[in-house]
Scaffold this active site. Structure first.
Site, PDB file in Angstrom:
ATOM      1  N   ARG A   1       0.969  -1.119  -0.113  1.00 54.83           N
ATOM      2  CA  ARG A   1      -0.035   0.033  -0.001  1.00 54.83           C
ATOM      3  C   ARG A   1       0.999   1.255   0.112  1.00 54.83           C
ATOM      4  O   ARG A   1       1.682   1.572   1.071  1.00 54.83           O
ATOM      5  CB  ARG A   1      -0.895   0.089   1.180  1.00 54.83           C
TER       6      ARG A   1
ATOM      7  N   HIS B   1      -2.491  11.016   1.049  1.00 60.51           N
ATOM      8  CA  HIS B   1      -2.233  10.642   2.274  1.00 60.51           C
ATOM      9  C   HIS B   1      -1.433  11.914   2.682  1.00 60.51           C
ATOM     10  O   HIS B   1      -0.273  11.754   2.823  1.00 60.51           O
ATOM     11  CB  HIS B   1      -1.102   9.370   2.082  1.00 60.51           C
TER      12      HIS B   1
ATOM     13  N   GLU C   1      -7.421   8.481   6.191  1.00 60.38           N
ATOM     14  CA  GLU C   1      -7.749   9.136   7.572  1.00 60.38           C
ATOM     15  C   GLU C   1      -8.130  10.637   7.723  1.00 60.38           C
ATOM     16  O   GLU C   1      -7.481  11.656   8.098  1.00 60.38           O
ATOM     17  CB  GLU C   1      -6.555   9.016   8.501  1.00 60.38           C
TER      18      GLU C   1
ATOM     19  N   ASN D   1      -7.354   1.789   9.997  1.00 60.19           N
ATOM     20  CA  ASN D   1      -6.149   2.134  10.492  1.00 60.19           C
ATOM     21  C   ASN D   1      -6.475   2.140  11.847  1.00 60.19           C
ATOM     22  O   ASN D   1      -7.307   2.644  12.627  1.00 60.19           O
ATOM     23  CB  ASN D   1      -5.266   3.334  10.059  1.00 60.19           C
TER      24      ASN D   1
ATOM     25  N   TYR E   1      -4.619   1.543  16.048  1.00 61.37           N
ATOM     26  CA  TYR E   1      -2.944   1.472  16.945  1.00 61.37           C
ATOM     27  C   TYR E   1      -3.472   1.129  18.285  1.00 61.37           C
ATOM     28  O   TYR E   1      -2.842   0.492  18.849  1.00 61.37           O
ATOM     29  CB  TYR E   1      -2.390   2.795  16.673  1.00 61.37           C
TER      30      TYR E   1
ATOM     31  N   GLU F   1      -3.541  -0.182   8.287  1.00 64.28           N
ATOM     32  CA  GLU F   1      -2.145   0.271   8.958  1.00 64.28           C
ATOM     33  C   GLU F   1      -2.384  -0.139  10.388  1.00 64.28           C
ATOM     34  O   GLU F   1      -3.619  -0.136  11.223  1.00 64.28           O
ATOM     35  CB  GLU F   1      -2.101   1.803   9.252  1.00 64.28           C
TER      36      GLU F   1
END
Length: 449
Positions: free
Chosen positions: A77, A121, A166, A292, A294, A355
């Site tokens: 990606r 991005h 995002e 994404n 985290y 991600e």
């Protein structure tokens, strides 16, 4: 010991972004981006770092693809730098920029690696920022023209596309807190940008459908679960509001064709420029959603915040919890919690984790990096991803962030997320222990715990 197993057709990959790795900021006819401008502004990036050279991927992409092949990646990606292919953001296409991405795509395909291209991005052409950037409705049309040009140039070979990476993050940090480019602090610009980013996504999908026939098209959202910072009812309400403005405000228009009713009520006094027909554009069918993920976030009641009366509880620390170099809690259950929402709340679309990864204080010793803490992190999050699949979530692939250490936005080069170490002085690449572990995961479609 037990084994966490994934389907044979599961798509294993790694991710990176143009400004964070490419460098060559003034080469090949590239125009200035908002991150070029922001990083060259004193005091904006730690240590005065810039992405001028980054990982020099622009010149070393063949070496990097060879490394991907060695790691057995099934997909890569990457993102396209809008100002590299359209220096002023509109009109004339820069053929040298197109040629770079065309060569990258060919190199990937020749290596048996599927390209997944992200159109945006975070490196907006500075020329468009000077016309209003994401806070101007015209951005949707500018983005559609750019998407169409990329579809024409690469759509014969690139079959998976992401419109935006995002939007809640580049809108909030760029227009609300000023921590990221373009560095503005204006709540109304934030709300304008949030809606126009959603609209640009829809217009981008339309453009890609017209030019990249047979493409699979999606968007990427960062959707951390918001938990209350305490057991108090007002903190529970704060978590619901924070989830509404930063998660549901972006997921529901795309997936359900509506903005959250509680958020519309809350912000009814604001003149958010939602026009008739906008939601039809935003919510047209897509083929997948990228997640994404985290960590989780904590929320607290904050009367000083107009209307919302809620804020991130950045001081919350769960006793005994581990944290990454970013200060983010290691909380694998966040993966399950958010993935489950796609099934329970948002229609169970196909999902890719686009991600997931962690920054740690890697030690380069004896020519290698033994990053067991990163391996443990990835194991724990992947186990919860597999649990979400068992729950019924339509998860189809996983992309580790990041392929290599890179420019980490306002943190400069101080944080290392890569499974490949980069020596920024020599540009030498060294796969870390996590890279070899991940190669084994791909080869076996799973791992032992």
């Amino acid at each position: 010991m037990s084994k966490i197993q994934f389907p044979e057709d599961f798509l294993w990959g790694a991710a990176a972004a143009s400004y964070q790795i490419e460098g060559a900021w003034q080469e090949g006819g590239k125009g200035e981006s908002i991150w070029d401008r922001f990083s060259h502004t004193p005091g904006k990036v730690r240590g005065g770092d810039t992405g001028d050279a980054a990982c020099d991927h622009y010149h070393r992409f063949r070496e990097d693809v060879a490394l991907m092949r060695e790691l057995r990646l099934k997909s890569y990606r990457f993102s396209i730098s809008w100002p590299r292919v359209m220096p002023s953001g509109r009109g004339k296409v820069n053929q040298a920029g197109i040629d770079f991405y065309s060569s990258l795509v060919d190199e990937l395909l020749n290596s048996g690696i599927e390209p997944l291209a992200t159109l945006y991005h975070w490196d907006l052409p500075q020329a468009l920022q000077e016309k209003g950037g994401w806070a101007d409705r015209d951005i949707a049309g500018w983005f559609a023209d750019y998407a169409a040009a990329m579809g024409r140039a690469l759509g014969d070979r690139v079959k998976k596309w992401v419109t935006l990476n995002e939007p809640q993050i580049f809108c909030a940090l760029g227009y609300l807190t000023g921590e990221h480019a373009p560095g503005e602090k204006d709540a109304m610009k934030y709300f304008r940008a949030s809606h126009f980013a959603n609209l640009a996504h829809g217009r981008g999908v339309e453009a890609l459908r017209s030019e990249a026939h047979g493409a699979n098209i999606g968007t990427v959202l960062q959707l951390p679960p918001f938990h209350p910072g305490s057991d108090r009812e007002d903190d529970h309400e704060a978590a619901r509001k924070m989830d509404g403005v930063f998660n549901r405000w972006y997921a529901e228009p795309v997936l359900l064709g509506r903005y959250p009713a509680d958020m519309l009520d809350l912000f009814s006094v604001l003149d958010i420029p939602i026009e008739d027909g906008d939601l039809d554009v935003i919510s047209q069918p897509i083929d997948f959603v990228g997640l994404n993920l985290y960590t989780r976030a904590f929320a607290k009641k904050d009367p000083s915040t107009p209307l919302l009366e809620a804020a991130y509880d950045v001081d919350h620390r769960t006793p005994g919890a581990a944290h990454t170099e970013m200060g983010w809690e290691v909380y694998p259950q966040a993966m399950f919690e958010t993935l489950a929402r796609f099934k329970d709340e948002w229609g169970n679309p196909p999902v890719y984790v686009t991600e997931n990864g962690a920054a740690f204080a890697d030690r380069f010793e004896d020519g290698s990096v033994n990053d067991q803490d990163r391996i443990d992190f990835l194991k724990a999050y992947l186990e919860r991803a597999r649990a979400a699949m068992d729950y019924g979530v339509d998860l189809r692939g996983y992309f580790v962030w990041s392929l290599m250490d890179n420019f980490e936005w306002a943190h400069g080069y101080s944080k290392r997320f890569g499974i490949v170490r980069v020596d920024y002085e020599t540009q030498r690449r060294v796969p870390k222990a996590s890279a070899f572990w991940y190669r084994g995961v791909i080869e076996n479609n799973g791992f032992e715990i």
